[in-house]
Design a protein around this motif. Structure first.
Motif, PDB file in Angstrom:
ATOM      1  N   LEU A  43       0.818  -1.204   0.000  1.00 43.18           N
ATOM      2  CA  LEU A  43       0.000   0.000   0.000  1.00 43.18           C
ATOM      3  C   LEU A  43       0.859   1.264   0.000  1.00 43.18           C
ATOM      4  O   LEU A  43       0.491   2.261  -0.617  1.00 43.18           O
ATOM      5  CB  LEU A  43      -0.921   0.007   1.228  1.00 43.18           C
ATOM      6  CG  LEU A  43      -1.767   1.255   1.453  1.00 43.18           C
ATOM      7  CD1 LEU A  43      -2.780   1.444   0.326  1.00 43.18           C
ATOM      8  CD2 LEU A  43      -2.452   1.177   2.799  1.00 43.18           C
ATOM      9  N   TYR A  44       2.002   1.218   0.642  1.00 38.82           N
ATOM     10  CA  TYR A  44       2.837   2.413   0.795  1.00 38.82           C
ATOM     11  C   TYR A  44       3.245   3.013  -0.543  1.00 38.82           C
ATOM     12  O   TYR A  44       3.198   4.220  -0.731  1.00 38.82           O
ATOM     13  CB  TYR A  44       4.078   2.111   1.639  1.00 38.82           C
ATOM     14  CG  TYR A  44       3.771   1.638   3.042  1.00 38.82           C
ATOM     15  CD1 TYR A  44       2.594   1.979   3.703  1.00 38.82           C
ATOM     16  CD2 TYR A  44       4.673   0.837   3.725  1.00 38.82           C
ATOM     17  CE1 TYR A  44       2.321   1.543   4.981  1.00 38.82           C
ATOM     18  CE2 TYR A  44       4.416   0.403   5.015  1.00 38.82           C
ATOM     19  CZ  TYR A  44       3.236   0.753   5.636  1.00 38.82           C
ATOM     20  OH  TYR A  44       2.981   0.327   6.908  1.00 38.82           O
ATOM     21  N   ARG A  45       3.644   2.178  -1.481  1.00 39.54           N
ATOM     22  CA  ARG A  45       4.034   2.679  -2.811  1.00 39.54           C
ATOM     23  C   ARG A  45       2.855   3.337  -3.513  1.00 39.54           C
ATOM     24  O   ARG A  45       2.996   4.376  -4.160  1.00 39.54           O
ATOM     25  CB  ARG A  45       4.581   1.540  -3.668  1.00 39.54           C
ATOM     26  CG  ARG A  45       5.990   1.136  -3.348  1.00 39.54           C
ATOM     27  CD  ARG A  45       6.516   0.129  -4.348  1.00 39.54           C
ATOM     28  NE  ARG A  45       5.711  -1.081  -4.413  1.00 39.54           N
ATOM     29  CZ  ARG A  45       5.890  -2.153  -3.647  1.00 39.54           C
ATOM     30  NH1 ARG A  45       6.857  -2.177  -2.779  1.00 39.54           N
ATOM     31  NH2 ARG A  45       5.125  -3.207  -3.773  1.00 39.54           N
ATOM     32  N   ILE A  46       1.690   2.729  -3.391  1.00 37.05           N
ATOM     33  CA  ILE A  46       0.480   3.281  -4.018  1.00 37.05           C
ATOM     34  C   ILE A  46       0.157   4.648  -3.412  1.00 37.05           C
ATOM     35  O   ILE A  46      -0.163   5.593  -4.132  1.00 37.05           O
ATOM     36  CB  ILE A  46      -0.707   2.313  -3.850  1.00 37.05           C
ATOM     37  CG1 ILE A  46      -0.437   1.024  -4.641  1.00 37.05           C
ATOM     38  CG2 ILE A  46      -2.014   2.964  -4.281  1.00 37.05           C
ATOM     39  CD1 ILE A  46      -1.412  -0.088  -4.352  1.00 37.05           C
ATOM     40  N   LEU A  47       0.256   4.749  -2.107  1.00 33.59           N
ATOM     41  CA  LEU A  47      -0.041   6.017  -1.447  1.00 33.59           C
ATOM     42  C   LEU A  47       0.897   7.113  -1.920  1.00 33.59           C
ATOM     43  O   LEU A  47       0.462   8.203  -2.295  1.00 33.59           O
ATOM     44  CB  LEU A  47       0.066   5.859   0.072  1.00 33.59           C
ATOM     45  CG  LEU A  47      -0.985   4.967   0.737  1.00 33.59           C
ATOM     46  CD1 LEU A  47      -0.672   4.792   2.213  1.00 33.59           C
ATOM     47  CD2 LEU A  47      -2.384   5.517   0.531  1.00 33.59           C
ATOM     48  N   LEU A  48       2.195   6.839  -1.905  1.00 36.81           N
ATOM     49  CA  LEU A  48       3.178   7.846  -2.298  1.00 36.81           C
ATOM     50  C   LEU A  48       3.017   8.247  -3.758  1.00 36.81           C
ATOM     51  O   LEU A  48       3.118   9.420  -4.105  1.00 36.81           O
ATOM     52  CB  LEU A  48       4.590   7.339  -2.023  1.00 36.81           C
ATOM     53  CG  LEU A  48       4.934   7.148  -0.537  1.00 36.81           C
ATOM     54  CD1 LEU A  48       6.306   6.514  -0.385  1.00 36.81           C
ATOM     55  CD2 LEU A  48       4.828   8.454   0.227  1.00 36.81           C
TER      56      LEU A  48
END
Length: 74
Positions: A43-48
């Motif tokens: 999820l972190y990559r998608i958020l950034l």
């Protein structure tokens, strides 16, 4: 305003689907608080990539709380 989304106990990919759906409804000054059983690293990559910032903390019950908000300059 803070919206709470508890996706604990759900099997993948359901937590990710629900989180992304909730983000679509998030206003500029709102935050989404997600409770999940495991650290949502993908999820972190998608958020950034989509202009969000986040903060993750491990709770006493070993669940993760991820606070997500839209970056001010996004």
């Amino acid at each position: 305003m803070n919206a709470l989304l508890d996706v604990g106990g759900l099997e993948p990919p359901e937590p990710m689907v629900r989180i992304l759906e909730a983000l679509d409804t998030l206003g500029l000054d709102e935050q989404l608080r997600v409770i999940i059983d495991r650290e949502p690293v993908p999820l972190y990559r998608i958020l950034l990539r989509n202009g969000y910032q986040y903060r993750t903390t491990v709770q006493d019950d070993q669940r993760y709380e991820v606070l997500v908000w839209l970056a001010p300059d996004a």
